[in-house]
Scaffold this motif. Sequence first.
Motif, PDB file in Angstrom:
ATOM      1  N   CYS A  20      86.402   1.309 -78.143  1.00  0.00           N
ATOM      2  CA  CYS A  20      88.605   0.391 -77.463  1.00  0.00           C
ATOM      3  C   CYS A  20      88.484  -0.776 -77.870  1.00  0.00           C
ATOM      4  O   CYS A  20      89.872  -1.027 -78.131  1.00  0.00           O
ATOM      5  CB  CYS A  20      88.193   0.810 -75.807  1.00  0.00           C
ATOM      6  SG  CYS A  20      87.676   2.595 -74.944  1.00  0.00           S
ATOM      7  N   GLU A  21      87.741  -1.614 -78.258  1.00  0.00           N
ATOM      8  CA  GLU A  21      88.727  -2.334 -78.706  1.00  0.00           C
ATOM      9  C   GLU A  21      89.111  -2.860 -79.917  1.00  0.00           C
ATOM     10  O   GLU A  21      89.881  -2.821 -80.462  1.00  0.00           O
ATOM     11  CB  GLU A  21      87.255  -3.715 -79.414  1.00  0.00           C
ATOM     12  CG  GLU A  21      87.081  -5.107 -79.318  1.00  0.00           C
ATOM     13  CD  GLU A  21      86.489  -5.869 -79.769  1.00  0.00           C
ATOM     14  OE1 GLU A  21      86.704  -7.089 -79.336  1.00  0.00           O
ATOM     15  OE2 GLU A  21      85.038  -6.269 -79.605  1.00  0.00           O
ATOM     16  N   MET A  22      88.071  -1.860 -80.892  1.00  0.00           N
ATOM     17  CA  MET A  22      88.944  -1.913 -82.542  1.00  0.00           C
ATOM     18  C   MET A  22      89.710  -1.463 -81.934  1.00  0.00           C
ATOM     19  O   MET A  22      91.207  -1.293 -82.891  1.00  0.00           O
ATOM     20  CB  MET A  22      88.022  -0.984 -83.400  1.00  0.00           C
ATOM     21  CG  MET A  22      86.504  -1.587 -83.409  1.00  0.00           C
ATOM     22  SD  MET A  22      85.548  -0.704 -84.488  1.00  0.00           S
ATOM     23  CE  MET A  22      86.483  -0.347 -86.537  1.00  0.00           C
ATOM     24  N   THR A  23      90.547   0.471 -81.578  1.00  0.00           N
ATOM     25  CA  THR A  23      91.261   0.302 -81.721  1.00  0.00           C
ATOM     26  C   THR A  23      92.199   0.259 -80.615  1.00  0.00           C
ATOM     27  O   THR A  23      93.321   0.498 -80.876  1.00  0.00           O
ATOM     28  CB  THR A  23      91.399   2.383 -80.860  1.00  0.00           C
ATOM     29  OG1 THR A  23      90.513   2.317 -80.038  1.00  0.00           O
ATOM     30  CG2 THR A  23      89.956   3.012 -81.842  1.00  0.00           C
ATOM     31  N   ALA A  24      92.430  -0.459 -79.827  1.00  0.00           N
ATOM     32  CA  ALA A  24      92.937  -1.334 -78.968  1.00  0.00           C
ATOM     33  C   ALA A  24      93.886  -2.182 -79.327  1.00  0.00           C
ATOM     34  O   ALA A  24      95.088  -2.765 -79.549  1.00  0.00           O
ATOM     35  CB  ALA A  24      92.303  -2.272 -77.984  1.00  0.00           C
ATOM     36  N   THR A  25      93.088  -2.524 -81.356  1.00  0.00           N
ATOM     37  CA  THR A  25      93.514  -4.132 -81.534  1.00  0.00           C
ATOM     38  C   THR A  25      94.224  -4.058 -82.968  1.00  0.00           C
ATOM     39  O   THR A  25      95.090  -4.458 -83.462  1.00  0.00           O
ATOM     40  CB  THR A  25      92.761  -5.754 -81.600  1.00  0.00           C
ATOM     41  OG1 THR A  25      91.480  -4.039 -82.098  1.00  0.00           O
ATOM     42  CG2 THR A  25      92.659  -5.522 -80.625  1.00  0.00           C
ATOM     43  N   ASP A  26      93.589  -2.134 -83.481  1.00  0.00           N
ATOM     44  CA  ASP A  26      94.674  -1.613 -84.917  1.00  0.00           C
ATOM     45  C   ASP A  26      94.849  -0.495 -84.402  1.00  0.00           C
ATOM     46  O   ASP A  26      94.452   1.141 -84.049  1.00  0.00           O
ATOM     47  CB  ASP A  26      93.175  -1.557 -85.245  1.00  0.00           C
ATOM     48  CG  ASP A  26      93.253  -2.064 -87.199  1.00  0.00           C
ATOM     49  OD1 ASP A  26      94.483  -1.151 -86.901  1.00  0.00           O
ATOM     50  OD2 ASP A  26      92.901  -1.607 -88.383  1.00  0.00           O
ATOM     51  N   ARG A  27      96.288  -0.069 -84.680  1.00  0.00           N
ATOM     52  CA  ARG A  27      97.187   0.625 -84.332  1.00  0.00           C
ATOM     53  C   ARG A  27      97.020   1.831 -85.109  1.00  0.00           C
ATOM     54  O   ARG A  27      96.885   2.405 -85.250  1.00  0.00           O
ATOM     55  CB  ARG A  27      98.586   0.652 -83.808  1.00  0.00           C
ATOM     56  CG  ARG A  27      99.392   1.889 -83.925  1.00  0.00           C
ATOM     57  CD  ARG A  27     101.115   1.777 -83.753  1.00  0.00           C
ATOM     58  NE  ARG A  27     101.647   2.967 -83.607  1.00  0.00           N
ATOM     59  CZ  ARG A  27     102.815   2.355 -83.365  1.00  0.00           C
ATOM     60  NH1 ARG A  27     103.585   1.557 -83.404  1.00  0.00           N
ATOM     61  NH2 ARG A  27     104.427   3.266 -83.222  1.00  0.00           N
ATOM     62  N   GLY A  28      96.618   1.417 -86.358  1.00  0.00           N
ATOM     63  CA  GLY A  28      96.990   2.122 -87.431  1.00  0.00           C
ATOM     64  C   GLY A  28      95.235   3.028 -87.223  1.00  0.00           C
ATOM     65  O   GLY A  28      95.464   3.914 -87.806  1.00  0.00           O
ATOM     66  N   LEU A  29      94.559   1.821 -86.966  1.00  0.00           N
ATOM     67  CA  LEU A  29      92.951   2.399 -86.979  1.00  0.00           C
ATOM     68  C   LEU A  29      93.231   3.942 -86.014  1.00  0.00           C
ATOM     69  O   LEU A  29      92.003   5.518 -86.107  1.00  0.00           O
ATOM     70  CB  LEU A  29      92.280   1.914 -86.610  1.00  0.00           C
ATOM     71  CG  LEU A  29      90.565   2.055 -86.694  1.00  0.00           C
ATOM     72  CD1 LEU A  29      89.619   3.042 -87.550  1.00  0.00           C
ATOM     73  CD2 LEU A  29      89.421   1.605 -85.636  1.00  0.00           C
ATOM     74  N   ARG A  30      93.337   3.183 -84.995  1.00  0.00           N
ATOM     75  CA  ARG A  30      93.503   4.645 -83.393  1.00  0.00           C
ATOM     76  C   ARG A  30      94.480   5.901 -84.229  1.00  0.00           C
ATOM     77  O   ARG A  30      93.758   6.942 -83.721  1.00  0.00           O
ATOM     78  CB  ARG A  30      93.639   4.003 -82.568  1.00  0.00           C
ATOM     79  CG  ARG A  30      95.045   3.750 -82.500  1.00  0.00           C
ATOM     80  CD  ARG A  30      95.193   3.516 -80.677  1.00  0.00           C
ATOM     81  NE  ARG A  30      96.993   2.402 -80.533  1.00  0.00           N
ATOM     82  CZ  ARG A  30      97.043   1.237 -80.809  1.00  0.00           C
ATOM     83  NH1 ARG A  30      96.155   0.280 -80.707  1.00  0.00           N
ATOM     84  NH2 ARG A  30      98.254   1.225 -80.119  1.00  0.00           N
ATOM     85  N   LEU A  44      93.991   6.333 -75.190  1.00  0.00           N
ATOM     86  CA  LEU A  44      94.485   5.152 -73.963  1.00  0.00           C
ATOM     87  C   LEU A  44      94.083   3.763 -73.798  1.00  0.00           C
ATOM     88  O   LEU A  44      95.029   2.942 -73.192  1.00  0.00           O
ATOM     89  CB  LEU A  44      92.954   5.741 -72.745  1.00  0.00           C
ATOM     90  CG  LEU A  44      93.496   7.082 -72.010  1.00  0.00           C
ATOM     91  CD1 LEU A  44      92.457   7.361 -71.024  1.00  0.00           C
ATOM     92  CD2 LEU A  44      94.897   7.142 -71.473  1.00  0.00           C
ATOM     93  N   ALA A  45      93.259   3.125 -74.724  1.00  0.00           N
ATOM     94  CA  ALA A  45      93.636   1.594 -74.301  1.00  0.00           C
ATOM     95  C   ALA A  45      94.015   1.220 -75.761  1.00  0.00           C
ATOM     96  O   ALA A  45      94.735   0.167 -75.719  1.00  0.00           O
ATOM     97  CB  ALA A  45      91.424   1.113 -75.419  1.00  0.00           C
ATOM     98  N   GLY A  46      94.344   2.121 -76.503  1.00  0.00           N
ATOM     99  CA  GLY A  46      95.462   1.676 -77.591  1.00  0.00           C
ATOM    100  C   GLY A  46      96.564   1.187 -76.956  1.00  0.00           C
ATOM    101  O   GLY A  46      97.877   0.832 -76.857  1.00  0.00           O
ATOM    102  N   THR A  47      96.912   1.827 -75.752  1.00  0.00           N
ATOM    103  CA  THR A  47      98.285   2.509 -74.924  1.00  0.00           C
ATOM    104  C   THR A  47      98.510   1.861 -74.308  1.00  0.00           C
ATOM    105  O   THR A  47      99.571   1.034 -74.188  1.00  0.00           O
ATOM    106  CB  THR A  47      98.240   3.968 -74.318  1.00  0.00           C
ATOM    107  OG1 THR A  47      98.248   5.286 -75.245  1.00  0.00           O
ATOM    108  CG2 THR A  47      99.730   4.457 -73.887  1.00  0.00           C
TER     109      THR A  47
END
Length: 233
Positions: free
Chosen positions: A103-113, A165-168
């Motif tokens: 969730c840390e990676m996907t919350a801070t990198d929209r392209g990655l998620r 969800l974390a990214g949202t």
Amino acid sequence: MPDVTVSDTPSRPLRKDAERNRKRILEAARDLFAGKGLEPSLNDVAHHAGVGVGTVYRRFTNKDALLEAIFEDSINQLTELAKAALRRPDSWEGFAWYVERLCEMTATDRGLREIAFSKAYGGDRVTAAQERLVPVLKTLVERARLDGRLRPELSSTDMPIFGLLAGTVSEFAGHVDTDLWRRYVAILLDGMRLRADQLPLPVSALDDDEVECAMQTWEPAGPCGEHGGRGRS
């Protein structure tokens, strides 16, 4: 004194310039995609990198090639994190640690998620990286479930949803509080831990085929220019 031809003289500087431009393009693309997702085009990347459009196209023939160069390693990193979680002796600790890292990676990198959970972009190398991740996630979830630490309805196919969800949360309120996503991941984890008084979840998780269908059809950024491979240029 040996003869020196004109073609010999500039070859080394040109190679250095090419590598310098490639690094500049990759850094600009990472920055753009982390903040804006996969919508920016190669033209946008060139502008952000401060190089000509032709320079970008000489290094990367289409958008898929650029996405592969950036995100294959990131998805492989998620796989290595899951393997590290499996090496932790406590199955719940390992599972919770991985969910937090994911969730840390996907919350801070929209392209990655967007690329990690979609197959509309990225090419074969990214797809192969996604496929290496799946069996490790299944093992991680199954271990915690069999140990009686994780509620039995939880599935490895839930994991992409947690990342999304974390990214949202970050997209909605990241400009107000960059760490707000951590609050909701903690709530999610609390709901995942097995307890005697829990009611069954009202809806089943997606199965593997349904996840594949969702990943094949979800194009997070929508159409954005000319086609290049399966992605966009």
